[in-house]
Motif scaffolding. Structure first.
Motif, mmCIF file in Angstrom:
data_model
loop_
_atom_site.group_PDB
_atom_site.id
_atom_site.type_symbol
_atom_site.label_atom_id
_atom_site.label_comp_id
_atom_site.label_asym_id
_atom_site.label_seq_id
_atom_site.Cartn_x
_atom_site.Cartn_y
_atom_site.Cartn_z
ATOM 1 N N PHE A 81 54.359 55.893 6.688
ATOM 2 C CA PHE A 81 53.705 56.557 5.559
ATOM 3 C C PHE A 81 52.653 55.656 4.921
ATOM 4 N N GLU A 82 52.887 54.366 4.924
ATOM 5 C CA GLU A 82 51.867 53.433 4.424
ATOM 6 C C GLU A 82 50.642 53.461 5.337
ATOM 7 N N ALA A 83 50.862 53.510 6.639
ATOM 8 C CA ALA A 83 49.748 53.599 7.581
ATOM 9 C C ALA A 83 48.987 54.915 7.392
ATOM 10 N N LEU A 84 49.709 55.985 7.103
ATOM 11 C CA LEU A 84 49.058 57.271 6.840
ATOM 12 C C LEU A 84 48.216 57.194 5.580
ATOM 13 N N ARG A 85 48.742 56.535 4.552
ATOM 14 C CA ARG A 85 47.994 56.380 3.304
ATOM 15 C C ARG A 85 46.709 55.594 3.532
ATOM 16 N N VAL A 86 46.791 54.537 4.307
ATOM 17 C CA VAL A 86 45.611 53.714 4.597
ATOM 18 C C VAL A 86 44.598 54.512 5.421
ATOM 19 N N ALA A 87 45.070 55.226 6.429
ATOM 20 C CA ALA A 87 44.158 56.025 7.246
ATOM 21 C C ALA A 87 43.467 57.086 6.396
ATOM 22 N N HIS A 88 44.208 57.682 5.480
ATOM 23 C CA HIS A 88 43.620 58.692 4.590
ATOM 24 C C HIS A 88 42.573 58.052 3.679
ATOM 25 N N ALA A 89 42.891 56.892 3.134
ATOM 26 C CA ALA A 89 41.947 56.212 2.241
ATOM 27 C C ALA A 89 40.659 55.833 2.972
ATOM 28 N N MET A 90 40.770 55.536 4.263
ATOM 29 C CA MET A 90 39.599 55.155 5.051
ATOM 30 C C MET A 90 38.924 56.365 5.698
ATOM 31 N N GLY A 97 43.131 58.434 13.123
ATOM 32 C CA GLY A 97 44.278 57.616 12.735
ATOM 33 C C GLY A 97 45.342 58.435 12.029
ATOM 34 N N MET A 98 44.917 59.337 11.141
ATOM 35 C CA MET A 98 45.879 60.191 10.442
ATOM 36 C C MET A 98 46.630 61.074 11.432
ATOM 37 N N ARG A 99 45.924 61.592 12.431
ATOM 38 C CA ARG A 99 46.556 62.442 13.435
ATOM 39 C C ARG A 99 47.597 61.651 14.222
ATOM 40 N N LEU A 100 47.246 60.426 14.611
ATOM 41 C CA LEU A 100 48.184 59.593 15.369
ATOM 42 C C LEU A 100 49.424 59.230 14.546
ATOM 43 N N VAL A 101 49.190 58.882 13.286
ATOM 44 C CA VAL A 101 50.324 58.492 12.438
ATOM 45 C C VAL A 101 51.216 59.697 12.153
ATOM 46 N N ARG A 102 50.609 60.873 11.927
ATOM 47 C CA ARG A 102 51.423 62.078 11.706
ATOM 48 C C ARG A 102 52.293 62.382 12.926
ATOM 49 N N ALA A 103 51.749 62.190 14.102
ATOM 50 C CA ALA A 103 52.529 62.418 15.322
ATOM 51 C C ALA A 103 53.679 61.413 15.417
ATOM 52 N N VAL A 148 60.987 61.301 12.813
ATOM 53 C CA VAL A 148 61.870 62.208 12.090
ATOM 54 C C VAL A 148 62.734 62.998 13.061
ATOM 55 N N SER A 149 62.154 63.429 14.165
ATOM 56 C CA SER A 149 62.947 64.215 15.118
ATOM 57 C C SER A 149 64.030 63.381 15.787
ATOM 58 N N THR A 150 63.808 62.086 15.972
ATOM 59 C CA THR A 150 64.835 61.245 16.592
ATOM 60 C C THR A 150 65.862 60.792 15.556
#
Length: 60
Positions: free
Chosen positions: A27-36, A41-47, A53-55
């Motif tokens: 989630f921190e990586a998602l926040r950084v990708a969103h800020a940039m 990057g957001m797509r990769l982190v969401r995946a 979560v599924s595992t």
């Protein structure tokens, strides 16, 4: 048409277990990708979050 190196690469990866990153780190990586404004990057982190979560959650 299968490539010979593809089979070797898949076999090598399946022999080793890679630990999944912690959800907080993802989630921190998602926040950084969103800020940039890094859409790729957001797509990769969401995946990665969805896989984590599924595992962890046991949902399929």
């Amino acid at each position: 048409m299968a490539r010979p190196t593809e089979g070797a690469a898949v076999a090598a990866v399946s022999r080793s277990v890679r630990p999944a990153p912690a959800l907080l780190d993802l989630f921190e990586a998602l926040r950084v990708a969103h800020a940039m404004r890094d859409r790729h990057g957001m797509r990769l982190v969401r995946a990665a979050i969805a896989r984590n979560v599924s595992t962890v959650g046991g949902a399929s």
